[in-house]
Enzyme design. Structure first.
Site, mmCIF file in Angstrom:
data_model
loop_
_atom_site.group_PDB
_atom_site.id
_atom_site.type_symbol
_atom_site.label_atom_id
_atom_site.label_comp_id
_atom_site.label_asym_id
_atom_site.label_seq_id
_atom_site.Cartn_x
_atom_site.Cartn_y
_atom_site.Cartn_z
ATOM 1 N N THR A 187 -38.819 -29.083 40.250
ATOM 2 C CA THR A 187 -37.860 -29.749 39.375
ATOM 3 C C THR A 187 -37.585 -31.151 39.898
ATOM 4 O O THR A 187 -37.923 -31.483 41.035
ATOM 5 C CB THR A 187 -36.558 -28.959 39.297
ATOM 6 O OG1 THR A 187 -35.991 -28.861 40.611
ATOM 7 C CG2 THR A 187 -36.802 -27.557 38.758
ATOM 8 N N GLU A 332 -38.804 -24.870 34.196
ATOM 9 C CA GLU A 332 -38.647 -23.426 34.372
ATOM 10 C C GLU A 332 -39.182 -22.619 33.192
ATOM 11 O O GLU A 332 -39.272 -21.392 33.266
ATOM 12 C CB GLU A 332 -37.170 -23.081 34.592
ATOM 13 C CG GLU A 332 -36.613 -23.532 35.929
ATOM 14 C CD GLU A 332 -36.037 -24.948 35.919
ATOM 15 O OE1 GLU A 332 -35.318 -25.308 36.861
ATOM 16 O OE2 GLU A 332 -36.324 -25.696 34.941
ATOM 17 N N LYS A 440 -15.745 -34.705 29.271
ATOM 18 C CA LYS A 440 -14.557 -33.864 29.079
ATOM 19 C C LYS A 440 -13.341 -34.777 29.066
ATOM 20 O O LYS A 440 -12.841 -35.206 30.107
ATOM 21 C CB LYS A 440 -14.462 -32.826 30.188
ATOM 22 C CG LYS A 440 -15.668 -31.897 30.233
ATOM 23 C CD LYS A 440 -15.563 -30.871 31.339
ATOM 24 C CE LYS A 440 -16.749 -29.923 31.269
ATOM 25 N NZ LYS A 440 -17.798 -30.196 32.201
ATOM 26 N N TRP A 445 -14.449 -31.598 24.648
ATOM 27 C CA TRP A 445 -15.802 -32.033 24.953
ATOM 28 C C TRP A 445 -16.276 -33.085 23.950
ATOM 29 O O TRP A 445 -16.049 -32.977 22.751
ATOM 30 C CB TRP A 445 -16.774 -30.847 24.886
ATOM 31 C CG TRP A 445 -16.686 -29.929 26.070
ATOM 32 C CD1 TRP A 445 -15.762 -29.960 27.069
ATOM 33 C CD2 TRP A 445 -17.559 -28.836 26.371
ATOM 34 N NE1 TRP A 445 -15.998 -28.963 27.959
ATOM 35 C CE2 TRP A 445 -17.092 -28.249 27.569
ATOM 36 C CE3 TRP A 445 -18.674 -28.295 25.748
ATOM 37 C CZ2 TRP A 445 -17.710 -27.156 28.146
ATOM 38 C CZ3 TRP A 445 -19.294 -27.206 26.324
ATOM 39 C CH2 TRP A 445 -18.829 -26.643 27.512
#
Length: 542
Positions: A187, A332, A440, A445
Protein backbone atom coordinates in the site's frame (compact mmCIF):
# COMPACT_ATOMS: atom_id res chain seq x y z
CA UNK A 1 -22.66 -36.74 -5.04
CA UNK A 2 -19.72 -34.86 -6.54
CA UNK A 3 -19.59 -33.45 -10.03
CA UNK A 4 -17.66 -35.34 -12.68
CA UNK A 5 -15.73 -32.42 -14.15
CA UNK A 6 -12.02 -31.97 -14.72
CA UNK A 7 -10.22 -29.75 -12.27
CA UNK A 8 -7.11 -27.84 -13.26
CA UNK A 9 -5.35 -25.29 -11.06
CA UNK A 10 -5.85 -21.60 -11.89
CA UNK A 11 -2.29 -20.49 -12.65
CA UNK A 12 -0.86 -17.28 -14.10
CA UNK A 13 1.39 -19.15 -16.55
CA UNK A 14 -1.71 -20.64 -18.19
CA UNK A 15 -2.65 -17.16 -19.42
CA UNK A 16 0.65 -16.85 -21.25
CA UNK A 17 0.39 -20.38 -22.66
CA UNK A 18 -3.07 -19.52 -23.97
CA UNK A 19 -1.88 -16.24 -25.51
CA UNK A 20 1.05 -17.94 -27.25
CA UNK A 21 -1.12 -20.72 -28.64
CA UNK A 22 -4.16 -18.73 -29.72
CA UNK A 23 -2.90 -15.15 -30.17
CA UNK A 24 0.80 -15.67 -30.89
CA UNK A 25 0.83 -13.13 -33.71
CA UNK A 26 -0.78 -10.33 -31.71
CA UNK A 27 1.46 -7.30 -31.21
CA UNK A 28 2.90 -5.73 -28.06
CA UNK A 29 4.28 -2.20 -28.52
CA UNK A 30 6.46 -0.43 -25.95
CA UNK A 31 8.07 2.97 -25.70
CA UNK A 32 11.39 2.09 -24.09
CA UNK A 33 13.49 3.92 -21.54
CA UNK A 34 16.22 3.90 -24.21
CA UNK A 35 13.98 6.23 -26.23
CA UNK A 36 12.82 4.08 -29.14
CA UNK A 37 9.69 2.07 -29.90
CA UNK A 38 9.94 -1.70 -29.45
CA UNK A 39 7.63 -4.16 -31.16
CA UNK A 40 7.19 -7.87 -30.82
CA UNK A 41 4.44 -10.47 -30.48
CA UNK A 42 2.89 -12.70 -27.86
CA UNK A 43 4.92 -15.66 -29.08
CA UNK A 44 8.08 -13.62 -28.43
CA UNK A 45 6.84 -12.66 -24.98
CA UNK A 46 6.24 -16.30 -24.11
CA UNK A 47 9.63 -17.43 -25.39
CA UNK A 48 11.53 -14.71 -23.53
CA UNK A 49 9.55 -15.31 -20.33
CA UNK A 50 10.64 -18.95 -20.40
CA UNK A 51 14.24 -17.86 -20.91
CA UNK A 52 13.95 -15.53 -17.94
CA UNK A 53 12.44 -18.32 -15.82
CA UNK A 54 15.54 -20.38 -16.54
CA UNK A 55 17.72 -17.36 -15.72
CA UNK A 56 16.00 -16.92 -12.34
CA UNK A 57 16.64 -20.58 -11.56
CA UNK A 58 20.31 -20.10 -12.42
CA UNK A 59 20.42 -17.25 -9.90
CA UNK A 60 19.16 -19.61 -7.22
CA UNK A 61 15.70 -18.05 -6.86
CA UNK A 62 13.47 -20.58 -5.11
CA UNK A 63 9.67 -20.98 -5.18
CA UNK A 64 8.02 -18.54 -2.79
CA UNK A 65 10.99 -16.14 -2.76
CA UNK A 66 10.38 -12.53 -3.72
CA UNK A 67 11.73 -10.87 -6.86
CA UNK A 68 11.51 -7.08 -6.89
CA UNK A 69 10.85 -4.88 -9.93
CA UNK A 70 11.37 -1.13 -10.14
CA UNK A 71 10.13 -0.50 -13.65
CA UNK A 72 7.80 1.35 -16.01
CA UNK A 73 5.16 -0.21 -18.24
CA UNK A 74 7.00 -2.11 -20.94
CA UNK A 75 7.65 -5.50 -22.50
CA UNK A 76 10.47 -6.46 -20.13
CA UNK A 77 8.30 -5.76 -17.12
CA UNK A 78 5.55 -7.84 -18.77
CA UNK A 79 8.01 -10.72 -19.18
CA UNK A 80 8.79 -10.63 -15.47
CA UNK A 81 5.06 -10.66 -14.61
CA UNK A 82 4.93 -14.17 -16.06
CA UNK A 83 8.48 -15.50 -15.63
CA UNK A 84 8.58 -14.85 -11.88
CA UNK A 85 5.06 -15.91 -10.91
CA UNK A 86 4.89 -18.72 -13.45
CA UNK A 87 8.05 -20.30 -12.06
CA UNK A 88 6.58 -20.28 -8.54
CA UNK A 89 8.34 -17.24 -7.12
CA UNK A 90 6.62 -14.01 -6.06
CA UNK A 91 6.68 -10.89 -8.23
CA UNK A 92 7.12 -7.86 -5.95
CA UNK A 93 6.39 -4.63 -7.84
CA UNK A 94 8.08 -1.65 -6.16
CA UNK A 95 6.75 1.89 -6.22
CA UNK A 96 9.61 4.14 -7.44
CA UNK A 97 8.03 7.35 -6.18
CA UNK A 98 8.09 6.39 -2.54
CA UNK A 99 10.66 8.03 -0.31
CA UNK A 100 13.95 6.15 -0.33
CA UNK A 101 13.49 5.22 3.35
CA UNK A 102 10.09 3.66 2.63
CA UNK A 103 11.44 1.86 -0.41
CA UNK A 104 14.33 0.42 1.63
CA UNK A 105 11.85 -0.65 4.32
CA UNK A 106 9.66 -2.45 1.77
CA UNK A 107 12.58 -4.28 0.14
CA UNK A 108 13.83 -5.44 3.53
CA UNK A 109 10.37 -6.35 4.79
CA UNK A 110 9.68 -8.43 1.66
CA UNK A 111 13.20 -9.95 1.75
CA UNK A 112 13.62 -9.53 -2.00
CA UNK A 113 16.32 -11.83 -3.36
CA UNK A 114 16.91 -9.78 -6.52
CA UNK A 115 15.70 -6.42 -7.80
CA UNK A 116 15.20 -5.67 -11.50
CA UNK A 117 15.20 -1.96 -12.43
CA UNK A 118 14.76 0.34 -15.41
CA UNK A 119 17.71 2.68 -16.06
CA UNK A 120 15.55 5.67 -15.09
CA UNK A 121 15.75 4.46 -11.51
CA UNK A 122 19.52 3.94 -11.31
CA UNK A 123 19.99 6.91 -8.92
CA UNK A 124 17.29 5.45 -6.70
CA UNK A 125 18.98 2.05 -6.72
CA UNK A 126 22.29 3.69 -5.79
CA UNK A 127 20.57 5.31 -2.80
CA UNK A 128 18.70 2.19 -1.73
CA UNK A 129 21.43 -0.43 -2.17
CA UNK A 130 23.54 0.64 0.84
CA UNK A 131 20.45 0.64 3.09
CA UNK A 132 19.30 -2.92 2.50
CA UNK A 133 20.71 -6.33 3.29
CA UNK A 134 18.35 -8.68 1.51
CA UNK A 135 18.95 -8.30 -2.25
CA UNK A 136 22.44 -9.36 -3.27
CA UNK A 137 21.71 -9.03 -6.96
CA UNK A 138 20.45 -6.07 -9.01
CA UNK A 139 19.54 -6.42 -12.69
CA UNK A 140 19.48 -3.44 -15.07
CA UNK A 141 16.59 -3.90 -17.50
CA UNK A 142 18.52 -3.01 -20.64
CA UNK A 143 21.01 -4.43 -23.13
CA UNK A 144 24.78 -4.59 -22.86
CA UNK A 145 25.25 -1.39 -24.92
CA UNK A 146 23.28 0.68 -22.41
CA UNK A 147 24.62 -0.85 -19.20
CA UNK A 148 25.77 1.66 -16.58
CA UNK A 149 29.52 1.72 -16.07
CA UNK A 150 31.91 2.21 -13.17
CA UNK A 151 29.27 1.65 -10.49
CA UNK A 152 30.04 0.60 -6.97
CA UNK A 153 26.82 -0.88 -5.62
CA UNK A 154 28.71 -3.23 -3.28
CA UNK A 155 26.65 -6.02 -4.86
CA UNK A 156 26.21 -7.90 -8.11
CA UNK A 157 24.92 -5.91 -11.10
CA UNK A 158 23.67 -7.96 -14.05
CA UNK A 159 22.31 -7.13 -17.51
CA UNK A 160 18.74 -8.18 -18.33
CA UNK A 161 19.36 -9.00 -21.97
CA UNK A 162 22.45 -11.02 -21.07
CA UNK A 163 20.28 -13.14 -18.80
CA UNK A 164 17.67 -13.67 -21.53
CA UNK A 165 20.24 -14.43 -24.24
CA UNK A 166 22.20 -16.74 -21.97
CA UNK A 167 19.42 -19.22 -21.34
CA UNK A 168 17.24 -21.62 -23.29
CA UNK A 169 13.53 -21.17 -23.84
CA UNK A 170 13.00 -24.84 -23.02
CA UNK A 171 11.09 -24.53 -19.75
CA UNK A 172 7.98 -26.29 -18.50
CA UNK A 173 5.83 -24.14 -16.24
CA UNK A 174 5.44 -26.04 -12.96
CA UNK A 175 2.07 -27.33 -11.80
CA UNK A 176 1.68 -25.17 -8.69
CA UNK A 177 -0.93 -25.07 -5.96
CA UNK A 178 -3.34 -22.39 -7.17
CA UNK A 179 -3.45 -20.94 -3.65
CA UNK A 180 0.30 -20.33 -3.60
CA UNK A 181 1.52 -16.73 -3.63
CA UNK A 182 2.04 -15.11 -7.03
CA UNK A 183 2.70 -11.42 -6.50
CA UNK A 184 3.11 -8.78 -3.83
CA UNK A 185 2.20 -5.10 -3.78
CA UNK A 186 2.52 -2.69 -0.87
CA UNK A 187 0.00 0.00 0.00
CA UNK A 188 1.05 3.62 -0.42
CA UNK A 189 1.83 4.07 3.25
CA UNK A 190 0.50 7.61 3.64
CA UNK A 191 0.06 6.82 7.34
CA UNK A 192 2.60 4.50 8.98
CA UNK A 193 4.68 1.96 7.11
CA UNK A 194 3.31 0.49 3.87
CA UNK A 195 1.61 -2.89 4.19
CA UNK A 196 2.12 -5.79 1.81
CA UNK A 197 -0.81 -7.41 0.00
CA UNK A 198 0.06 -10.92 -1.14
CA UNK A 199 -1.97 -12.22 -4.08
CA UNK A 200 -2.39 -15.87 -5.05
CA UNK A 201 -2.59 -17.48 -8.48
CA UNK A 202 -6.23 -18.35 -7.80
CA UNK A 203 -7.21 -14.84 -6.71
CA UNK A 204 -5.41 -13.32 -9.70
CA UNK A 205 -7.08 -15.62 -12.25
CA UNK A 206 -10.55 -15.07 -10.77
CA UNK A 207 -9.91 -11.32 -10.79
CA UNK A 208 -8.79 -11.56 -14.43
CA UNK A 209 -11.97 -13.36 -15.46
CA UNK A 210 -14.21 -10.86 -13.67
CA UNK A 211 -12.38 -7.72 -14.78
CA UNK A 212 -12.48 -8.72 -18.46
CA UNK A 213 -16.28 -9.15 -18.53
CA UNK A 214 -18.43 -6.84 -20.70
CA UNK A 215 -19.89 -5.05 -17.69
CA UNK A 216 -16.41 -4.69 -16.16
CA UNK A 217 -13.47 -3.45 -18.24
CA UNK A 218 -15.03 -5.00 -21.37
CA UNK A 219 -11.89 -6.31 -23.08
CA UNK A 220 -11.62 -8.46 -26.20
CA UNK A 221 -9.25 -9.57 -28.95
CA UNK A 222 -10.50 -6.61 -31.00
CA UNK A 223 -9.12 -4.07 -28.53
CA UNK A 224 -5.89 -2.14 -28.49
CA UNK A 225 -5.29 -1.64 -24.77
CA UNK A 226 -3.18 1.22 -23.41
CA UNK A 227 -2.44 0.70 -19.70
CA UNK A 228 -1.28 4.09 -18.46
CA UNK A 229 -1.90 3.04 -14.86
CA UNK A 230 1.59 1.85 -13.80
CA UNK A 231 2.54 -1.80 -13.66
CA UNK A 232 4.30 -1.15 -10.36
CA UNK A 233 0.92 -0.45 -8.79
CA UNK A 234 -1.54 -3.26 -8.06
CA UNK A 235 -0.99 -5.31 -11.22
CA UNK A 236 -1.82 -2.38 -13.55
CA UNK A 237 -5.47 -3.07 -12.71
CA UNK A 238 -5.01 -6.60 -14.06
CA UNK A 239 -4.59 -5.56 -17.70
CA UNK A 240 -1.34 -7.48 -18.41
CA UNK A 241 -3.20 -10.65 -17.44
CA UNK A 242 -6.47 -9.68 -19.15
CA UNK A 243 -4.70 -8.91 -22.43
CA UNK A 244 -3.23 -12.42 -22.53
CA UNK A 245 -6.59 -13.97 -21.67
CA UNK A 246 -8.47 -12.22 -24.48
CA UNK A 247 -5.63 -11.70 -26.98
CA UNK A 248 -5.73 -7.91 -27.18
CA UNK A 249 -2.96 -5.80 -28.63
CA UNK A 250 -1.02 -4.03 -25.87
CA UNK A 251 0.60 -0.60 -26.03
CA UNK A 252 2.92 0.40 -23.18
CA UNK A 253 3.84 4.08 -22.60
CA UNK A 254 7.13 3.53 -20.77
CA UNK A 255 8.36 6.55 -18.81
CA UNK A 256 6.78 9.25 -21.01
CA UNK A 257 3.44 10.11 -19.40
CA UNK A 258 3.07 13.69 -20.64
CA UNK A 259 0.04 14.56 -22.74
CA UNK A 260 1.95 14.85 -26.02
CA UNK A 261 3.64 11.46 -25.69
CA UNK A 262 0.44 9.71 -24.66
CA UNK A 263 -1.57 11.24 -27.50
CA UNK A 264 1.05 10.28 -30.08
CA UNK A 265 0.97 6.63 -29.02
CA UNK A 266 -2.83 6.57 -28.88
CA UNK A 267 -3.04 7.82 -32.45
CA UNK A 268 -0.07 5.95 -33.92
CA UNK A 269 -1.19 2.59 -32.51
CA UNK A 270 -4.95 3.18 -32.85
CA UNK A 271 -5.69 2.59 -29.18
CA UNK A 272 -9.31 1.70 -28.38
CA UNK A 273 -9.15 1.41 -24.57
CA UNK A 274 -7.05 3.35 -22.08
CA UNK A 275 -6.82 3.25 -18.29
CA UNK A 276 -5.50 5.82 -15.86
CA UNK A 277 -6.16 8.30 -13.08
CA UNK A 278 -7.76 11.75 -13.51
CA UNK A 279 -4.53 13.73 -13.03
CA UNK A 280 -2.87 11.94 -15.97
CA UNK A 281 -5.90 12.52 -18.20
CA UNK A 282 -5.85 16.22 -17.32
CA UNK A 283 -2.48 16.48 -19.03
CA UNK A 284 -3.67 14.48 -22.02
CA UNK A 285 -6.82 16.57 -22.50
CA UNK A 286 -4.89 19.82 -22.09
CA UNK A 287 -2.49 18.78 -24.86
CA UNK A 288 -5.26 17.68 -27.22
CA UNK A 289 -7.07 20.97 -26.56
CA UNK A 290 -3.89 23.00 -27.18
CA UNK A 291 -3.33 21.43 -30.60
CA UNK A 292 -7.05 21.35 -31.46
CA UNK A 293 -6.62 17.60 -31.75
CA UNK A 294 -8.91 14.61 -31.42
CA UNK A 295 -9.00 10.87 -30.82
CA UNK A 296 -9.50 8.91 -34.03
CA UNK A 297 -9.69 5.42 -32.53
CA UNK A 298 -10.16 5.57 -28.77
CA UNK A 299 -13.63 4.40 -27.80
CA UNK A 300 -13.51 4.37 -24.00
CA UNK A 301 -11.32 5.12 -21.03
CA UNK A 302 -11.45 3.50 -17.61
CA UNK A 303 -10.85 6.10 -14.90
CA UNK A 304 -10.11 5.15 -11.32
CA UNK A 305 -7.73 5.82 -8.46
CA UNK A 306 -9.63 8.98 -7.57
CA UNK A 307 -13.14 10.28 -8.34
CA UNK A 308 -13.47 11.49 -11.93
CA UNK A 309 -14.91 15.03 -12.09
CA UNK A 310 -18.07 15.33 -14.16
CA UNK A 311 -16.37 18.15 -16.08
CA UNK A 312 -13.72 15.67 -17.31
CA UNK A 313 -16.37 13.11 -18.26
CA UNK A 314 -18.18 15.81 -20.24
CA UNK A 315 -15.07 16.79 -22.23
CA UNK A 316 -14.22 13.18 -23.09
CA UNK A 317 -17.75 12.29 -24.15
CA UNK A 318 -19.15 15.43 -25.73
CA UNK A 319 -16.03 16.89 -27.33
CA UNK A 320 -14.12 13.71 -28.16
CA UNK A 321 -16.78 10.97 -28.29
CA UNK A 322 -14.79 8.82 -25.85
CA UNK A 323 -16.94 6.98 -23.30
CA UNK A 324 -15.83 7.32 -19.70
CA UNK A 325 -16.21 4.31 -17.41
CA UNK A 326 -15.74 5.10 -13.74
CA UNK A 327 -14.23 2.33 -11.60
CA UNK A 328 -13.14 1.82 -8.01
CA UNK A 329 -10.77 -0.55 -6.32
CA UNK A 330 -7.88 -0.88 -3.88
CA UNK A 331 -4.54 -2.63 -3.57
CA UNK A 332 -6.31 -4.96 -1.13
CA UNK A 333 -8.87 -5.83 -3.85
CA UNK A 334 -6.41 -6.82 -6.60
CA UNK A 335 -7.76 -4.03 -7.38
CA UNK A 336 -11.15 -4.04 -9.19
CA UNK A 337 -14.21 -3.74 -6.94
CA UNK A 338 -16.86 -1.82 -8.86
CA UNK A 339 -17.37 -0.55 -12.40
CA UNK A 340 -19.95 2.02 -13.48
CA UNK A 341 -21.56 0.11 -16.31
CA UNK A 342 -25.14 1.10 -17.08
CA UNK A 343 -28.05 -1.30 -16.76
CA UNK A 344 -30.48 -1.47 -19.68
CA UNK A 345 -33.06 0.92 -18.24
CA UNK A 346 -30.38 3.51 -17.40
CA UNK A 347 -28.99 3.96 -20.91
CA UNK A 348 -32.02 6.01 -21.97
CA UNK A 349 -32.11 8.31 -18.94
CA UNK A 350 -31.98 12.08 -19.53
CA UNK A 351 -28.45 13.41 -20.01
CA UNK A 352 -28.25 15.05 -16.56
CA UNK A 353 -29.28 11.83 -14.84
CA UNK A 354 -26.78 9.77 -16.83
CA UNK A 355 -23.95 12.11 -15.86
CA UNK A 356 -25.01 11.93 -12.23
CA UNK A 357 -24.91 8.15 -12.48
CA UNK A 358 -21.50 8.19 -14.17
CA UNK A 359 -20.12 10.18 -11.25
CA UNK A 360 -20.66 7.09 -9.11
CA UNK A 361 -18.04 4.38 -8.84
CA UNK A 362 -20.55 1.78 -10.01
CA UNK A 363 -21.77 -1.65 -9.09
CA UNK A 364 -19.76 -4.63 -7.84
CA UNK A 365 -18.42 -7.10 -10.35
CA UNK A 366 -19.33 -10.73 -9.64
CA UNK A 367 -17.02 -11.99 -6.91
CA UNK A 368 -17.23 -8.84 -4.79
CA UNK A 369 -19.86 -8.19 -2.13
CA UNK A 370 -20.19 -4.94 -0.23
CA UNK A 371 -22.17 -3.11 2.42
CA UNK A 372 -22.15 0.22 4.23
CA UNK A 373 -22.38 0.42 8.02
CA UNK A 374 -22.82 3.11 10.67
CA UNK A 375 -20.34 3.83 13.47
CA UNK A 376 -21.80 0.94 15.49
CA UNK A 377 -21.39 -1.53 12.63
CA UNK A 378 -25.08 -1.68 11.74
CA UNK A 379 -25.87 -2.20 8.05
CA UNK A 380 -27.36 0.86 6.35
CA UNK A 381 -30.01 0.86 3.60
CA UNK A 382 -29.24 1.07 -0.11
CA UNK A 383 -31.39 4.13 -0.62
CA UNK A 384 -28.86 6.47 -2.25
CA UNK A 385 -28.96 8.74 0.82
CA UNK A 386 -27.54 6.86 3.81
CA UNK A 387 -23.78 7.29 4.13
CA UNK A 388 -21.47 4.97 6.03
CA UNK A 389 -18.21 3.05 6.14
CA UNK A 390 -17.75 0.79 3.11
CA UNK A 391 -16.92 -2.88 3.80
CA UNK A 392 -16.19 -5.55 1.17
CA UNK A 393 -15.48 -9.25 0.86
CA UNK A 394 -14.77 -11.53 -2.07
CA UNK A 395 -12.55 -13.98 -3.93
CA UNK A 396 -9.70 -11.49 -4.46
CA UNK A 397 -9.91 -9.44 -1.26
CA UNK A 398 -7.05 -9.69 1.21
CA UNK A 399 -7.73 -11.30 4.58
CA UNK A 400 -4.47 -10.19 6.22
CA UNK A 401 -1.28 -8.33 5.37
CA UNK A 402 2.03 -9.93 4.41
CA UNK A 403 4.42 -10.55 7.27
CA UNK A 404 1.76 -10.97 9.92
CA UNK A 405 3.04 -8.05 11.96
CA UNK A 406 -0.27 -6.15 11.92
CA UNK A 407 -3.60 -6.85 13.52
CA UNK A 408 -5.77 -8.74 10.98
CA UNK A 409 -7.93 -6.08 9.34
CA UNK A 410 -11.19 -7.98 8.88
CA UNK A 411 -14.37 -7.09 10.76
CA UNK A 412 -16.53 -10.21 11.06
CA UNK A 413 -15.20 -11.43 7.73
CA UNK A 414 -15.48 -8.06 5.95
CA UNK A 415 -12.58 -5.83 4.88
CA UNK A 416 -12.92 -2.17 5.96
CA UNK A 417 -11.94 -0.09 2.95
CA UNK A 418 -11.47 3.24 4.76
CA UNK A 419 -13.91 4.79 2.29
CA UNK A 420 -17.19 6.47 3.15
CA UNK A 421 -19.91 5.71 0.62
CA UNK A 422 -23.58 5.51 -0.24
CA UNK A 423 -25.31 2.84 -2.34
CA UNK A 424 -28.45 3.44 -4.40
CA UNK A 425 -31.34 0.97 -4.92
CA UNK A 426 -29.76 -0.29 -8.18
CA UNK A 427 -26.61 -1.23 -6.26
CA UNK A 428 -24.46 1.63 -7.59
CA UNK A 429 -21.91 2.72 -5.01
CA UNK A 430 -20.57 6.26 -4.72
CA UNK A 431 -17.53 7.19 -2.66
CA UNK A 432 -18.29 10.37 -0.77
CA UNK A 433 -14.87 10.53 0.87
CA UNK A 434 -12.03 8.67 2.45
CA UNK A 435 -12.76 8.30 6.16
CA UNK A 436 -9.61 10.29 6.86
CA UNK A 437 -10.64 13.01 4.36
CA UNK A 438 -14.19 13.60 5.58
CA UNK A 439 -14.62 17.11 6.98
CA UNK A 440 -16.37 17.04 10.36
CA UNK A 441 -17.77 20.53 10.86
CA UNK A 442 -19.89 21.23 13.92
CA UNK A 443 -20.62 17.54 14.32
CA UNK A 444 -21.80 17.14 10.70
CA UNK A 445 -19.97 15.51 7.78
CA UNK A 446 -19.03 17.38 4.61
CA UNK A 447 -17.82 15.50 1.53
CA UNK A 448 -14.57 16.91 0.20
CA UNK A 449 -15.19 15.05 -3.07
CA UNK A 450 -18.51 16.81 -3.67
CA UNK A 451 -16.84 20.20 -3.04
CA UNK A 452 -14.09 19.36 -5.53
CA UNK A 453 -16.57 18.27 -8.19
CA UNK A 454 -18.34 21.64 -8.00
CA UNK A 455 -15.04 23.52 -8.26
CA UNK A 456 -14.09 21.55 -11.37
CA UNK A 457 -17.20 22.88 -13.12
CA UNK A 458 -15.66 26.37 -13.15
CA UNK A 459 -13.80 26.98 -16.43
CA UNK A 460 -10.86 28.64 -14.66
CA UNK A 461 -10.01 25.62 -12.47
CA UNK A 462 -7.34 23.12 -13.50
CA UNK A 463 -7.02 21.22 -10.21
CA UNK A 464 -9.21 21.40 -7.12
CA UNK A 465 -8.47 19.90 -3.71
CA UNK A 466 -10.68 20.31 -0.65
CA UNK A 467 -9.18 19.53 2.75
CA UNK A 468 -10.30 19.78 6.34
CA UNK A 469 -8.66 22.78 8.02
CA UNK A 470 -8.87 23.16 11.79
CA UNK A 471 -11.31 25.82 12.97
CA UNK A 472 -11.61 27.47 16.42
CA UNK A 473 -15.43 27.29 16.45
CA UNK A 474 -16.49 24.46 14.13
CA UNK A 475 -13.57 22.08 14.75
CA UNK A 476 -13.03 21.70 10.99
CA UNK A 477 -14.08 23.67 7.92
CA UNK A 478 -13.53 22.98 4.21
CA UNK A 479 -10.57 24.80 2.66
CA UNK A 480 -10.31 24.85 -1.12
CA UNK A 481 -6.88 24.65 -2.78
CA UNK A 482 -6.91 25.58 -6.47
CA UNK A 483 -4.48 25.36 -9.36
CA UNK A 484 -5.72 27.77 -12.04
CA UNK A 485 -5.76 27.01 -15.73
CA UNK A 486 -3.06 28.90 -17.65
CA UNK A 487 -4.13 32.50 -18.29
CA UNK A 488 -7.04 32.35 -15.86
CA UNK A 489 -7.69 35.50 -13.76
CA UNK A 490 -9.95 33.61 -11.36
CA UNK A 491 -10.32 35.30 -7.95
CA UNK A 492 -11.27 33.68 -4.66
CA UNK A 493 -14.52 35.62 -4.30
CA UNK A 494 -15.66 34.64 -7.76
CA UNK A 495 -15.06 30.95 -7.08
CA UNK A 496 -16.78 31.02 -3.69
CA UNK A 497 -19.81 32.72 -5.25
CA UNK A 498 -19.84 29.91 -7.83
CA UNK A 499 -20.86 27.54 -5.00
CA UNK A 500 -24.07 29.45 -4.27
CA UNK A 501 -27.09 27.24 -4.98
CA UNK A 502 -24.78 24.35 -5.87
CA UNK A 503 -24.15 23.03 -2.33
CA UNK A 504 -25.74 23.52 1.06
CA UNK A 505 -24.74 26.86 2.55
CA UNK A 506 -22.85 25.29 5.43
CA UNK A 507 -20.87 23.08 3.00
CA UNK A 508 -19.50 26.12 1.15
CA UNK A 509 -15.75 26.56 1.76
CA UNK A 510 -14.79 29.58 3.85
CA UNK A 511 -11.65 30.34 1.86
CA UNK A 512 -9.73 29.59 -1.32
CA UNK A 513 -5.95 29.29 -1.53
CA UNK A 514 -4.34 29.39 -4.97
CA UNK A 515 -1.30 27.13 -5.38
CA UNK A 516 1.07 26.47 -8.28
CA UNK A 517 0.81 22.69 -7.98
CA UNK A 518 -0.32 19.87 -5.72
CA UNK A 519 1.75 16.85 -4.59
CA UNK A 520 1.02 13.61 -6.43
CA UNK A 521 1.70 10.02 -5.48
CA UNK A 522 3.14 7.38 -7.77
CA UNK A 523 -0.19 6.59 -9.41
CA UNK A 524 -1.25 10.22 -9.84
CA UNK A 525 -3.35 10.44 -6.71
CA UNK A 526 -3.28 13.78 -4.93
CA UNK A 527 -1.54 13.47 -1.55
CA UNK A 528 -4.04 15.20 0.71
CA UNK A 529 -2.10 14.30 3.83
CA UNK A 530 0.77 16.54 2.71
CA UNK A 531 -1.65 19.38 1.96
CA UNK A 532 -3.30 18.98 5.37
CA UNK A 533 0.13 19.22 6.99
CA UNK A 534 0.84 22.42 5.05
CA UNK A 535 -2.53 24.17 5.14
CA UNK A 536 -4.43 22.52 7.98
CA UNK A 537 -3.89 25.51 10.27
CA UNK A 538 -5.10 28.09 7.74
CA UNK A 539 -8.16 29.20 9.74
CA UNK A 540 -6.26 29.21 13.03
CA UNK A 541 -3.64 31.60 11.69
CA UNK A 542 -6.01 33.81 9.71
Amino acid sequence: MQGLMMQQPLLIASLLTHAERHHGGQEIVSRRVEGDIHRYRYRDLAQRARRMANALASLGIQPGERVGTLAWNGYRHMELYFAVSGAGSVLHTLNPRLHVDQLAYIIEHAQDRVVFFDLTFLPLIQSVAPRVKSPKIFVAMTDRAHMPRDLDLATTLLCYEDLVDGHSDAFDWPLLDENSASSLCYTSGTTGNPKGVLYSHRSTLLHTYAAALPDSLNCSARDVIFPVVPMFHVNAWGLPYIACMVGAKLVFPGPALDGKSLHELIEDEQVTLSTGVPTVWQGLLAHVDAIAGSFSSMQRTIIGGAPCPTAMTTVFQERHRVDVVHAWGMTELSPVGTVCSFKAHQASLPVEERYALQAKQGRPVFGIDMKIVDLDGNALPWDGAATGDLLVRGHWVTREYFGGDDTPPLRDGWFPTGDVARIDPDGFMQITDRSKDVIKSGGEWISSTDIENVAYLHPGVATAVCIAARHPKWDERPLLLIVKKPGSALAAGELLAFFDDRVARWWKPDAVVFVDSVPLGATGKILKNQLRDQFGGHYLSA
